[in-house]
Design a protein around this motif. Structure first.
Motif, PDB file in Angstrom:
ATOM      1  N   ASN A 198      -3.654   9.308   1.367  1.00 44.80           N
ATOM      2  CA  ASN A 198      -2.956   8.044   1.165  1.00 44.80           C
ATOM      3  C   ASN A 198      -1.721   8.249   0.297  1.00 44.80           C
ATOM      4  O   ASN A 198      -1.670   9.155  -0.532  1.00 44.80           O
ATOM      5  CB  ASN A 198      -3.885   7.023   0.500  1.00 44.80           C
ATOM      6  N   LYS A 199      -0.741   7.368   0.477  1.00 50.01           N
ATOM      7  CA  LYS A 199       0.476   7.438  -0.314  1.00 50.01           C
ATOM      8  C   LYS A 199       0.482   6.356  -1.389  1.00 50.01           C
ATOM      9  O   LYS A 199      -0.191   5.334  -1.278  1.00 50.01           O
ATOM     10  CB  LYS A 199       1.710   7.272   0.580  1.00 50.01           C
ATOM     11  N   CYS A 200       1.271   6.605  -2.425  1.00 45.75           N
ATOM     12  CA  CYS A 200       1.523   5.621  -3.466  1.00 45.75           C
ATOM     13  C   CYS A 200       3.003   5.710  -3.811  1.00 45.75           C
ATOM     14  O   CYS A 200       3.748   6.481  -3.211  1.00 45.75           O
ATOM     15  CB  CYS A 200       0.652   5.888  -4.692  1.00 45.75           C
TER      16      CYS A 200
ATOM     17  N   TYR B  18       2.819   5.625 -11.644  1.00 46.90           N
ATOM     18  CA  TYR B  18       2.358   5.620 -10.258  1.00 46.90           C
ATOM     19  C   TYR B  18       1.656   4.287  -9.989  1.00 46.90           C
ATOM     20  O   TYR B  18       0.851   3.830 -10.813  1.00 46.90           O
ATOM     21  CB  TYR B  18       1.359   6.740 -10.006  1.00 46.90           C
TER      22      TYR B  18
ATOM     23  N   ARG C 234      -1.627  10.587  -2.596  1.00 49.01           N
ATOM     24  CA  ARG C 234      -2.863  10.469  -3.358  1.00 49.01           C
ATOM     25  C   ARG C 234      -3.949  11.253  -2.634  1.00 49.01           C
ATOM     26  O   ARG C 234      -3.767  11.715  -1.510  1.00 49.01           O
ATOM     27  CB  ARG C 234      -3.297   9.005  -3.465  1.00 49.01           C
TER      28      ARG C 234
ATOM     29  N   GLU D  33       2.390   2.954   2.166  1.00 54.37           N
ATOM     30  CA  GLU D  33       2.154   3.959   3.206  1.00 54.37           C
ATOM     31  C   GLU D  33       3.400   4.200   4.058  1.00 54.37           C
ATOM     32  O   GLU D  33       3.504   5.228   4.725  1.00 54.37           O
ATOM     33  CB  GLU D  33       0.997   3.518   4.110  1.00 54.37           C
TER      34      GLU D  33
ATOM     35  N   ASP E 292      -0.168   1.677  -6.725  1.00 55.36           N
ATOM     36  CA  ASP E 292      -0.658   1.602  -5.349  1.00 55.36           C
ATOM     37  C   ASP E 292      -1.446   0.307  -5.160  1.00 55.36           C
ATOM     38  O   ASP E 292      -1.906  -0.313  -6.130  1.00 55.36           O
ATOM     39  CB  ASP E 292      -1.551   2.813  -5.056  1.00 55.36           C
ATOM     40  N   ASN E 293      -1.577  -0.110  -3.903  1.00 58.48           N
ATOM     41  CA  ASN E 293      -2.474  -1.202  -3.487  1.00 58.48           C
ATOM     42  C   ASN E 293      -2.244  -2.493  -4.278  1.00 58.48           C
ATOM     43  O   ASN E 293      -3.142  -3.002  -4.964  1.00 58.48           O
ATOM     44  CB  ASN E 293      -3.933  -0.757  -3.608  1.00 58.48           C
TER      45      ASN E 293
ATOM     46  N   ASP F 167       0.827  -1.208   0.000  1.00 57.92           N
ATOM     47  CA  ASP F 167       0.000   0.000   0.000  1.00 57.92           C
ATOM     48  C   ASP F 167       0.864   1.261   0.000  1.00 57.92           C
ATOM     49  O   ASP F 167       0.355   2.374  -0.089  1.00 57.92           O
ATOM     50  CB  ASP F 167      -0.954   0.021   1.196  1.00 57.92           C
TER      51      ASP F 167
END
Length: 322
Positions: free
Chosen positions: A104-106, A313, A100, A33, A315-316, A31
């Motif tokens: 939230n971070k990516c 980019y 983001r 983070e 994420d997740n 994630d």
């Protein structure tokens, strides 16, 4: 009428059962983070500045010219690197934490030009495409020769996921040229070539001979390239992982083929030496893998080739199983 209702209920139950059987497994630190912040002091001969490098792992700060090893059980390494070439210390960073919406971070991976200049001594421009992968970077890097030999991709993995799932966004500069710049000789414009951001999962069954050589057969393949900017985030994207020999299948692309012997990935053998992983063929579609190669990158193809400003980019990240 009752028979129709019972049949309809049975069909709905079967469909629901199929969906519920699918499971999602989050990837550690996938994630993005948590980040490790490193501060490298570059040599005085090239300016003596402090350089910030980022790694994916439990939040902390590391100060000093220290070789990094993965922390907190994080499987992720990055193309960010502490280099010491001919006694000159330089840091390179093309992978960053990015905010983001919603706080939230990516991860942000960019293609950049690292410049190393010292009057009368050094004048180098090195193109770097930001990448993250499962494995480890062997630091300090002591040369620009054969960059893949500095990546230790000895990650054991015995599962058989159906998809790699992730969110992504791509930015490709309009009318940008693809160039080659290794730091030696002049930069070259690669006319007619198209660079791309890339995501891939390669599942292998490996073995080692008495001399420490590592061989592999390809068990599973998931690989995609992205050549155009997206209009925003693509959330919950699923990249299918295909098993066995996929050559000739409708979804097959040339870049999904076996790893070329002239550009192998490396892994540490039982003797502690980094050696090329020689992929020698396709395995049975029912085979169980022993290792995984997974990477996201702002570029594809040969090292030191890319499009400056191209950004990927992600994420997740998770695996999906039946």
């Amino acid at each position: 009428m009752k028979k129709k209702v019972v049949l309809l209920a049975a069909l709905m139950l079967a469909a629901t059962s199929g969906v519920s059987a699918e499971t999602k497994e989050k990837v550690p630190y996938g994630d993005f983070e948590q980040w490790i912040t490193r501060t490298i002091k570059e040599s005085a001969v090239i300016g003596g500045k402090s350089k910030t490098l980022y790694e994916i792992g439990p939040t902390q700060t590391i100060t000093g010219n220290k070789a990094y090893t993965n922390l907190g059980g994080s499987p992720w390494a990055t193309s960010n690197v502490y280099a010491k070439v001919a006694g000159v210390v330089k840091g390179s960073n093309a992978v960053f934490p990015e905010q983001r919406s919603g706080g939230n971070k990516c991860v942000k991976m960019s293609t950049i030009m690292e410049k190393v200049k010292a009057l009368g001594i050094i004048n180098m421009d090195v193109l770097v495409s930001g990448s993250i992968y499962w494995g480890a970077m062997v630091e300090p890097v002591s040369s620009t020769k054969n960059p893949y030999s500095k990546l230790d991709m000895n990650v054991k993995f015995t599962k058989r996921p159906k998809y790699l799932c992730f969110d992504y966004k791509v930015t490709v500069p309009a009318n940008a040229q693809m160039i080659y710049s290794s730091g030696f000789g002049k930069k070259k414009v690669l006319k007619g070539k198209q660079n791309a951001c890339e995501a891939f999962v390669l599942l292998q069954r490996r073995w080692e001979d008495a001399d420490g050589n590592i061989y592999a057969k390809r068990v599973g393949t998931g690989r995609e390239r992205y050549t155009k900017s997206t209009s925003g985030w693509v959330n919950g994207h699923r990249m299918r992982i295909y098993y066995g020999n996929i050559v000739g299948q409708p979804y097959y692309k040339d870049y999904m083929n076996l790893i070329s012997s002239d550009r192998p990935y490396y892994a540490r053998n039982s003797k502690g030496k980094l050696v090329p992983v020689q992929e020698v063929g396709w395995d049975s579609p029912l085979a169980t893998p022993t290792h995984i190669i997974m990477m996201f990158s702002a570029g594809c193809g040969t090292a030191y080739e890319g499009t400056i400003g191209q950004t990927f980019y992600v994420d997740n990240v998770s695996f999906i199983y039946d």
